[in-house]
Design a protein around this motif. Structure first.
Motif, short mmCIF file in Angstrom:
data_model
loop_
_atom_site.label_atom_id
_atom_site.label_comp_id
_atom_site.label_asym_id
_atom_site.label_seq_id
_atom_site.Cartn_x
_atom_site.Cartn_y
_atom_site.Cartn_z
N UNK A 136 -87.61 41.17 22.57
CA UNK A 136 -88.38 41.17 21.31
C UNK A 136 -87.67 40.32 20.26
N UNK A 137 -86.36 40.52 20.14
CA UNK A 137 -85.59 39.76 19.14
C UNK A 137 -85.64 38.26 19.43
N UNK A 142 -87.77 32.93 18.16
CA UNK A 142 -88.48 31.74 18.63
C UNK A 142 -89.72 31.48 17.77
N UNK A 143 -90.41 32.55 17.41
CA UNK A 143 -91.61 32.40 16.57
C UNK A 143 -91.26 31.78 15.23
N UNK A 144 -90.12 32.15 14.67
CA UNK A 144 -89.70 31.57 13.39
C UNK A 144 -89.46 30.07 13.52
N UNK A 190 -100.55 32.74 20.44
CA UNK A 190 -100.41 33.92 19.60
C UNK A 190 -99.85 33.51 18.24
N UNK A 191 -100.35 34.15 17.20
CA UNK A 191 -99.86 33.92 15.84
C UNK A 191 -99.15 35.18 15.36
N UNK A 192 -98.01 34.98 14.71
CA UNK A 192 -97.22 36.09 14.19
C UNK A 192 -97.36 36.11 12.66
N UNK A 193 -98.21 36.98 12.13
CA UNK A 193 -98.46 37.00 10.68
C UNK A 193 -97.19 37.23 9.86
N UNK A 194 -96.28 38.07 10.35
CA UNK A 194 -95.07 38.36 9.57
C UNK A 194 -94.22 37.11 9.40
N UNK A 195 -94.27 36.21 10.38
CA UNK A 195 -93.51 34.96 10.29
C UNK A 195 -94.23 33.98 9.37
N UNK A 196 -95.55 33.90 9.48
CA UNK A 196 -96.31 32.99 8.62
C UNK A 196 -96.16 33.35 7.15
N UNK A 270 -83.79 26.14 12.57
CA UNK A 270 -84.05 27.57 12.46
C UNK A 270 -84.25 27.95 11.00
N UNK A 271 -85.33 28.70 10.77
CA UNK A 271 -85.57 29.19 9.41
C UNK A 271 -84.76 30.44 9.18
N UNK A 272 -84.22 30.57 7.99
CA UNK A 272 -83.42 31.74 7.69
C UNK A 272 -84.28 32.91 7.29
#
Length: 272
Positions: A136-137, A142-144, A190-196, A270-272
């Motif tokens: 998961x981590x 990766x999504x970020x 797949x889209x990750x809203x928390x990352x967007x 990588x985004x912080x």
């Protein structure tokens, strides 16, 4: 305890009980009376002990040690003319019940196996849980780096997973409400809203539009669909971060998660 072992236990019990009883009775009775009474008592006592040992599934090692100690005690009492008197019966009783007491202290073999199996299952479950949390981590990280949009192909490639495993892993995020499916195949996206949400709204709009075009979209159409100012600046920033790639031959912008060749992605940051 098997039938053969039970019979052997009965025979050994008879011999040891006979020896032990003779050690007590010979001191107070005549020789013939002592032998006869010891034989009768040993016969019934051995049958009872064999049945009890089998029912309690007593340890044969403990039973054998008790028999040996019983016989040696009987021989000693015989030669010493039973100096203990009536107390010798208590000594015999303690020796006879010792295997049953040791059985009570030791957990049954089946219970020990069950406990070992349960412990092994618990350890395996803990290991699987740790592996799942680690997965998961890694997916969230990766999504970020991909701007909140992932495909099963990217997850399989970046994490070294089989395609089916990658789809199931992304599906688990959808099941937990952490991701949305915008395409079920070719490839599954797949889209990750928390990352967007970490991006400014204009950037989110650009990413959302590009996510609908896995083969890319030219700037004019992108500007028409997003209707936001500063599009060139946003595209430049996303290209620097490796989230968007530009297909010069086609004149199209495309999310890097749709680019199959890893080399086509420019310096992912990588985004912080």
């Amino acid at each position: 305890m098997s039938k053969r072992k039970a019979v052997a236990d009965g025979l050994v019990s008879f011999l040891c009980l006979f020896t032990a009883l003779l050690g007590i009775l010979a001191a107070s009775l005549g020789w013939l009376e002592a032998v006869f009474l010891a034989a009768i008592l040993a016969l019934f006592g051995a049958a009872a002990l064999a049945a009890l040992h089998a029912k309690a599934n007593a340890s044969l090692e403990h039973v054998a040690l008790a028999h040996l100690l019983l016989a040696l005690t009987g021989i000693a009492l015989f030669w010493l003319n039973n100096p203990l008197g009536a107390w010798a019966w208590l000594v015999y009783l303690a020796i006879v019940i010792a295997p049953f007491l040791s059985r009570l202290r030791a957990p049954p073999a089946s219970r020990a196996v069950e406990e070992a199996t349960a412990a092994g299952a618990k350890t395996a479950n803990a290991s699987r849980h740790e592996a799942a949390e680690e997965g998961v981590a890694k997916v969230l990280e990766l999504a970020k780096s991909y701007g909140g949009v992932l495909t099963s192909d990217v997850v399989a490639r970046e994490l070294g997973l089989r395609p089916g495993r990658a789809r199931r892993l992304l599906g688990s995020f959808y099941a937990r409400g952490l991701a949305m499916i915008i395409r079920e195949s070719s490839p599954a996206t797949f889209v990750f809203p928390s990352v967007l949400e970490e991006f400014p709204e204009p950037v989110r709009i650009v990413i959302a539009v590009l996510a609908q075009h896995p083969k890319g979209i030219d700037r004019e159409r992108l500007a028409s669909e997003t209707k936001i100012p500063g599009l060139n600046y946003i595209l430049g920033r996303l290209r620097e971060e490796g989230i968007v790639s530009y297909r010069r031959a086609l004149g199209r912008y495309v999310l890097s998660c749709f680019v199959h060749e890893r080399g086509r992605r420019r310096g992912r940051r990588q985004r912080g």
